[in-house]
Design an enzyme around this catalytic site. Structure first.
Site, mmCIF file in Angstrom:
data_model
loop_
_atom_site.group_PDB
_atom_site.id
_atom_site.type_symbol
_atom_site.label_atom_id
_atom_site.label_comp_id
_atom_site.label_asym_id
_atom_site.label_seq_id
_atom_site.Cartn_x
_atom_site.Cartn_y
_atom_site.Cartn_z
ATOM 1 N N GLY A 267 44.967 48.802 35.713
ATOM 2 C CA GLY A 267 44.765 48.509 34.277
ATOM 3 C C GLY A 267 45.864 49.033 33.369
ATOM 4 C CD GLU B 54 41.903 48.167 44.842
ATOM 5 O OE1 GLU B 54 41.607 47.631 43.755
ATOM 6 O OE2 GLU B 54 41.695 49.366 45.075
ATOM 7 N NE ARG C 34 37.888 59.784 38.543
ATOM 8 C CZ ARG C 34 38.236 58.834 39.383
ATOM 9 N NH1 ARG C 34 38.829 59.136 40.519
ATOM 10 N NH2 ARG C 34 37.996 57.571 39.117
ATOM 11 C CG ASN D 227 34.054 47.562 45.214
ATOM 12 O OD1 ASN D 227 33.400 48.548 45.557
ATOM 13 N ND2 ASN D 227 35.103 47.645 44.433
ATOM 14 C CG LEU E 188 49.724 54.720 36.457
ATOM 15 C CD1 LEU E 188 50.825 54.748 35.409
ATOM 16 C CD2 LEU E 188 49.453 56.130 36.974
ATOM 17 N N GLY E 189 44.916 53.545 36.408
ATOM 18 C CA GLY E 189 43.763 52.825 35.841
ATOM 19 C C GLY E 189 42.781 53.841 35.298
ATOM 20 C CG HIS F 234 43.426 54.389 43.808
ATOM 21 N ND1 HIS F 234 43.864 55.344 42.928
ATOM 22 C CD2 HIS F 234 42.277 53.909 43.295
ATOM 23 C CE1 HIS F 234 43.021 55.444 41.916
ATOM 24 N NE2 HIS F 234 42.038 54.584 42.121
ATOM 25 C CD GLU G 20 47.517 45.148 37.288
ATOM 26 O OE1 GLU G 20 46.932 44.247 36.666
ATOM 27 O OE2 GLU G 20 47.103 45.594 38.378
ATOM 28 C CG ASN G 21 47.161 45.292 31.064
ATOM 29 O OD1 ASN G 21 47.492 44.120 30.921
ATOM 30 N ND2 ASN G 21 46.157 45.662 31.843
ATOM 31 N NE ARG H 42 37.163 50.526 46.645
ATOM 32 C CZ ARG H 42 36.926 51.168 45.524
ATOM 33 N NH1 ARG H 42 35.957 50.791 44.730
ATOM 34 N NH2 ARG H 42 37.642 52.209 45.186
HETATM 35 P P1 ADP Z 1 39.429 50.970 37.351
HETATM 36 O O1 ADP Z 1 40.057 52.226 37.911
HETATM 37 O O2 ADP Z 1 38.040 51.161 36.840
HETATM 38 O O3 ADP Z 1 39.614 49.750 38.225
HETATM 39 P P2 ADP Z 1 41.341 49.655 35.626
HETATM 40 O O4 ADP Z 1 42.394 49.533 36.652
HETATM 41 O O5 ADP Z 1 40.655 48.428 35.123
HETATM 42 O O6 ADP Z 1 40.264 50.728 36.008
HETATM 43 O O7 ADP Z 1 42.015 50.405 34.363
HETATM 44 C C1 ADP Z 1 41.314 50.701 33.197
HETATM 45 C C2 ADP Z 1 42.306 51.268 32.180
HETATM 46 O O8 ADP Z 1 43.292 50.254 31.912
HETATM 47 C C3 ADP Z 1 41.675 51.633 30.844
HETATM 48 O O9 ADP Z 1 42.142 52.900 30.412
HETATM 49 C C4 ADP Z 1 42.178 50.548 29.921
HETATM 50 O O10 ADP Z 1 42.383 51.031 28.626
HETATM 51 C C5 ADP Z 1 43.502 50.165 30.534
HETATM 52 N N1 ADP Z 1 43.820 48.792 30.132
HETATM 53 C C6 ADP Z 1 43.212 47.679 30.542
HETATM 54 N N2 ADP Z 1 43.727 46.587 29.899
HETATM 55 C C7 ADP Z 1 44.673 47.060 29.069
HETATM 56 C C8 ADP Z 1 45.572 46.459 28.134
HETATM 57 N N3 ADP Z 1 45.586 45.166 27.949
HETATM 58 N N4 ADP Z 1 46.426 47.283 27.476
HETATM 59 C C9 ADP Z 1 46.429 48.613 27.688
HETATM 60 N N5 ADP Z 1 45.601 49.243 28.550
HETATM 61 C C10 ADP Z 1 44.749 48.478 29.230
#
Ligand code: ADP
Length: 406
Positions: A334, A389, A244, A7, A212-213, A183, A337-338, A94
């Site tokens: 990110g 991915e 964004r 990537n 959602l990242g 995505h 998932e979290n 990718r």
């Molecule tokens: P990308 O689009 O760059 O791949 P990611 O999917 O890694 O991004 O998502 C990044 C986002 O996920 C950030 O806003 C970060 O705060 C959030 N995030 C990552 N780990 C955690 C966590 N443990 N708890 C809450 N938010 C998280």
């Protein structure tokens, strides 16, 4: 089949080396990241599975040197995982933007390279870097087949009423201005994994996936095929993101350009790099920082959190109408998932549909891994599925490279 997944970003190369036994079974041999290509503190972090990671600071003036470094690292006698380069049977890349040229992955040849080049106009930060990566691999591994997997391909099943903007038709013909989404590899992967986990037949299903990242998009999927997604001509459209703005009234763009005397490039930077969580809060693009700031009472951070929930609910709700119902909602990436609280809030707003969350499963999902987080009596299944991915790219690479051999 040993497959290297690449990537390439504008100043980075992420890689994974996978030993694919078959479509489902694989070993991750190593993964890593080359960062800050062209800068004085360029470095590589290499993580061989089951062993200590290594970080090496070294001069990396361009992508070709970066790619050679990745390959040398993979065969390094001390921390490498391969005896020699020849063990790599295929390389998968990718690619962010394939426009309407590609509705699936493809083996790299001159025609494919030409089309990726044309798409550079739509993804000026990403596609040129991808091309550098492909060319660098061709130099070092000239006889190894290369496959490209596009973030846009999954969205090619959208109908014209979903992908056309209501702009003069001539701009579509002249400049290919339409919605392409992004995505796609993630949305496809998590919808399939989620359906499997929920016991739903993907070919007879209505699924909404929330990626959602840092970048965020939501996709409506009917019978396994994308019918709509929130991102558009570029990954700027849709909901609020880390930096964004997502959807805004288009007339703000010329208005601000005039008022602030901004060039097109400067305006693009405002929309893509200075907006979103960062722009609204003035603090950070990271959701964890927003959570911390909101706890301290920061009013702007609280608005960011509410807007993220609100934008998600609005899009999920719209897609439920579009699909005439929903069988499964999947959260990934990110934030998806979290962030258990965000997932709960979304589901609470769907209580009118009979959506019920299993709070324990929801809270523990990040630790558990892929999980159904809806309660058994919920009318709609809800799942948390970590995206992968690289696995999709490796699968497509294995399939297309094997067909070449036949
Ligand atoms: P990308 O689009 O760059 O791949 P990611 O999917 O890694 O991004 O998502 C990044 C986002 O996920 C950030 O806003 C970060 O705060 C959030 N995030 C990552 N780990 C955690 C966590 N443990 N708890 C809450 N938010 C998280």
């Amino acid at each position: 089949m040993i497959i290297l997944v690449i990537n390439c970003g504008s100043s980075s190369i992420k890689y994974q080396l996978l030993d694919m036994k078959n479509e489902e079974v694989y070993d991750l041999m190593a993964k890593g990241l080359v960062e800050k290509i062209g800068l004085p503190d360029a470095n590589i972090t290499h993580k061989p599975t089951g062993r200590e990671p290594v970080n090496i600071q070294v001069s990396i003036p361009d992508h070709q040197v970066g790619m050679k470094l990745v390959l040398d690292t993979l065969v390094n006698p001390e921390y490498g995982v391969l005896k020699n380069f020849d063990d790599i049977e295929a390389v998968g890349h990718r690619i962010v933007q394939g426009a309407d040229f590609f509705s699936g992955s493809a083996i790299v040849d001159e025609d494919v390279l030409r089309k990726i080049e044309i798409c550079c106009d739509f993804a000026p930060l990403h596609n040129p870097a991808h091309l550098l990566g492909i060319r660098a691999v061709s130099q070092v591994l000239p006889s190894v087949p290369q496959v490209v997997t596009f973030d846009t391909a999954f969205h090619q099943t959208m109908q014209p009423y979903a992908y056309m903007y209501a702009l003069p038709w001539e701009y579509y013909e002249k400049y290919r201005i339409r919605r392409y989404g992004a995505h796609g590899t993630s949305h496809e992967y998590v919808s399939r994994r989620g359906a499997k986990l929920a016991g739903i037949d993907i070919n007879n299903s209505r699924i909404i996936t929330c990626h959602l990242g840092n970048g965020s998009s939501i996709t409506a999927i009917k019978d396994g095929k994308c019918v709509d997604t929130t991102m558009g001509f570029t990954p700027l459209e849709g909901m609020i993101m880390g930096t964004r703005c997502g959807n805004i009234d288009a007339s703000i763009v010329p208005y601000l350009m005039k008022k602030e005397n901004l060039s097109p490039d400067e305006m693009t930077a405002v929309l893509n790099k200075k907006s979103g969580f960062l722009g609204l809060s003035g603090r950070s693009s990271d959701l964890r920082d927003m959570n911390a700031a909101a706890l301290e009472g920061d009013v702007k951070a609280k608005i960011v959190l509410k807007k993220l929930t609100y934008d998600t609910i609005k899009n999920v709700g719209g897609f439920i109408s579009e699909l005439n119902g929903v069988d499964l909602i999947v959260f990934t990436a990110g934030i998806g998932e979290n962030n258990a609280r965000l997932r709960r809030r979304i589901c609470e707003n769907l209580s009118y549909l009979g959506v019920r969350i299993d709070e324990e499963a929801n809270i523990n999902a990040a630790k558990t891994g892929e999980t159904i987080i809806s309660a058994p009596d919920s009318s709609v299944k809800v799942a948390m599925i970590p995206t992968n991915e690289e696995l999709v790219i490796a699968r497509d690479t294995m399939r297309l490279a094997s067909e070449l051999e036949d």
